[in-house]
Motif scaffolding. Structure first.
Motif, short mmCIF file in Angstrom:
data_model
loop_
_atom_site.label_atom_id
_atom_site.label_comp_id
_atom_site.label_asym_id
_atom_site.label_seq_id
_atom_site.Cartn_x
_atom_site.Cartn_y
_atom_site.Cartn_z
N ASP A 1 1.08 -4.61 -27.98
CA ASP A 1 0.51 -4.44 -26.65
C ASP A 1 1.08 -5.47 -25.68
O ASP A 1 1.46 -5.15 -24.55
N ALA A 2 1.14 -6.72 -26.10
CA ALA A 2 1.70 -7.77 -25.25
C ALA A 2 3.18 -7.52 -24.98
O ALA A 2 3.66 -7.70 -23.85
N ASN A 3 3.89 -7.07 -26.00
CA ASN A 3 5.32 -6.83 -25.84
C ASN A 3 5.60 -5.75 -24.79
O ASN A 3 6.56 -5.85 -24.02
N GLN A 4 4.75 -4.73 -24.77
CA GLN A 4 5.05 -3.64 -23.85
C GLN A 4 4.76 -4.01 -22.39
O GLN A 4 5.25 -3.35 -21.47
N TRP A 5 4.01 -5.08 -22.20
CA TRP A 5 3.76 -5.58 -20.85
C TRP A 5 4.59 -6.83 -20.56
O TRP A 5 4.17 -7.71 -19.81
N SER A 6 5.76 -6.91 -21.17
CA SER A 6 6.62 -8.09 -21.03
C SER A 6 8.00 -7.75 -20.49
O SER A 6 8.93 -8.55 -20.62
N HIS A 7 8.14 -6.58 -19.87
CA HIS A 7 9.43 -6.22 -19.25
C HIS A 7 9.42 -6.71 -17.81
O HIS A 7 8.83 -6.06 -16.94
N PHE A 8 10.05 -7.83 -17.56
CA PHE A 8 9.90 -8.47 -16.25
C PHE A 8 10.69 -7.76 -15.16
O PHE A 8 11.81 -7.29 -15.37
N ASN A 9 10.07 -7.69 -13.99
CA ASN A 9 10.72 -7.17 -12.80
C ASN A 9 11.56 -8.30 -12.22
O ASN A 9 11.03 -9.27 -11.67
N LEU A 10 12.86 -8.20 -12.35
CA LEU A 10 13.75 -9.29 -11.96
C LEU A 10 13.71 -9.55 -10.46
O LEU A 10 13.87 -10.69 -10.02
N ASP A 11 13.46 -8.51 -9.68
CA ASP A 11 13.34 -8.71 -8.23
C ASP A 11 12.12 -9.57 -7.90
O ASP A 11 12.18 -10.44 -7.03
N THR A 12 11.03 -9.32 -8.60
CA THR A 12 9.83 -10.14 -8.39
C THR A 12 10.08 -11.58 -8.81
O THR A 12 9.67 -12.52 -8.12
N LEU A 13 10.73 -11.76 -9.94
CA LEU A 13 11.03 -13.12 -10.39
C LEU A 13 11.91 -13.84 -9.37
O LEU A 13 11.73 -15.05 -9.15
N ASP A 14 12.83 -13.13 -8.73
CA ASP A 14 13.65 -13.74 -7.68
C ASP A 14 12.78 -14.20 -6.51
O ASP A 14 12.99 -15.29 -5.96
N VAL A 15 11.80 -13.37 -6.14
CA VAL A 15 10.89 -13.73 -5.05
C VAL A 15 10.06 -14.96 -5.43
O VAL A 15 9.87 -15.88 -4.63
N LEU A 16 9.55 -14.98 -6.66
CA LEU A 16 8.77 -16.14 -7.12
C LEU A 16 9.63 -17.39 -7.12
O LEU A 16 9.17 -18.47 -6.72
N GLU A 17 10.87 -17.25 -7.55
CA GLU A 17 11.79 -18.39 -7.56
C GLU A 17 12.03 -18.90 -6.14
O GLU A 17 12.02 -20.11 -5.89
N GLU A 18 12.22 -17.98 -5.22
CA GLU A 18 12.46 -18.37 -3.83
C GLU A 18 11.24 -19.04 -3.21
O GLU A 18 11.35 -20.09 -2.57
N LEU A 19 10.07 -18.43 -3.41
CA LEU A 19 8.85 -19.02 -2.86
C LEU A 19 8.59 -20.39 -3.46
O LEU A 19 8.22 -21.34 -2.75
N SER A 20 8.77 -20.49 -4.77
CA SER A 20 8.56 -21.77 -5.45
C SER A 20 9.52 -22.82 -4.91
O SER A 20 9.12 -23.97 -4.67
N GLY A 21 10.77 -22.43 -4.69
CA GLY A 21 11.76 -23.37 -4.16
C GLY A 21 11.43 -23.83 -2.75
O GLY A 21 11.84 -24.93 -2.35
N GLN A 22 10.69 -23.01 -2.02
CA GLN A 22 10.28 -23.37 -0.66
C GLN A 22 9.00 -24.21 -0.64
O GLN A 22 8.52 -24.59 0.42
N GLY A 23 8.46 -24.45 -1.84
CA GLY A 23 7.24 -25.24 -1.92
C GLY A 23 5.97 -24.45 -1.69
O GLY A 23 4.90 -25.03 -1.47
N ALA A 24 6.07 -23.11 -1.75
CA ALA A 24 4.87 -22.29 -1.54
C ALA A 24 3.90 -22.48 -2.69
O ALA A 24 4.27 -22.78 -3.82
N ARG A 25 2.62 -22.28 -2.38
CA ARG A 25 1.57 -22.36 -3.39
C ARG A 25 1.36 -20.98 -4.00
O ARG A 25 1.04 -20.03 -3.28
N LEU A 26 1.54 -20.89 -5.31
CA LEU A 26 1.48 -19.61 -6.00
C LEU A 26 0.36 -19.60 -7.03
O LEU A 26 0.15 -20.59 -7.74
N ALA A 27 -0.35 -18.48 -7.09
CA ALA A 27 -1.42 -18.31 -8.08
C ALA A 27 -1.32 -16.91 -8.68
O ALA A 27 -0.71 -16.01 -8.10
#
Length: 198
Positions: A80-106
């Motif tokens: 069950d965990a494995n099937q919900w582990s296919h990451f959306n690379l576009d979203t990860l790029d957005v998280l990386e960008e926001l994190s690099g800008q110092g945004a607060r993420l939850a």
């Protein structure tokens, strides 16, 4: 209350893509019953599992219609965990960008306890300064109380939280509480969905 902007993300279907047909077949083979259909027992009992009101044994026994021993539920939880582990690379790029800008993420996810325990130390969790899981709170989206809990913990006004979720009911509930909630649709550029509204 603070005036710091937060970005609050759902997990499944936002950070990850949908399970593949092969994923569902593997889980169905292990469970011995059809599961992929939206009306299947997998989904009928899911919110109770997400809320922490069922153990793995109780959940999978209800899903399969027979008593499932704990030795078997570990395999089912893993698949069950494995099937919900296919990451959306576009979203990860957005998280990386926001994190690099110092945004607060939850993170705010309806997620059962066994899955939380598998993911808590995963590398992607490092993007988030706060993580809220339904099974730990005994609350699930779209309950109003789960959004109120997040706001109290972040100590911000609702309008200072941009919430992204793929479920219209969750988005509507968040908007009712006052969050700046955005509906994420698979295939749509998340960066565009996060552009400030005029």
């Amino acid at each position: 209350m603070g005036n710091t902007q937060w970005y609050l993300f759902d997990y499944g279907m936002v950070i990850t893509d949908a399970p593949t047909p092969e994923d569902w077949l593997n889980l169905e083979d292990a469970a011995g019953v059809p599961l992929m259909d939206p009306g299947s027992p997998y989904w009928q009992h899911r919110l109770e599992f997400d809320a922490g009101r069922y153990t793995s044994v109780e959940y999978w026994s209800r899903v399969t219609g027979r008593e499932v021993p704990e030795s078997r539920t570990d395999l089912l939880d893993t698949l069950d965990a494995n099937q919900w582990s296919h990451f959306n690379l576009d979203t990860l790029d957005v998280l990386e960008e926001l994190s690099g800008q110092g945004a607060r993420l939850a993170l705010l996810s309806n997620m059962p306890a066994p899955m939380v325990s598998r993911f808590e130390q995963a590398s992607w969790t490092g993007y988030f300064q706060r993580r809220y899981f339904s099974s730990k709170l005994s609350l699930v989206k779209p309950q109003r109380e789960i959004f109120e809990h997040v706001l109290r913990d972040l100590a911000v006004e609702p309008g200072m939280v941009t919430f992204v979720d793929d479920n219209p009911a969750n988005v509507a509930a968040a908007q009712d509480v006052g969050l700046d909630a955005r509906l994420h649709q698979p295939g749509i550029d998340l960066q565009r969905e996060l552009v400030p509204r005029s």
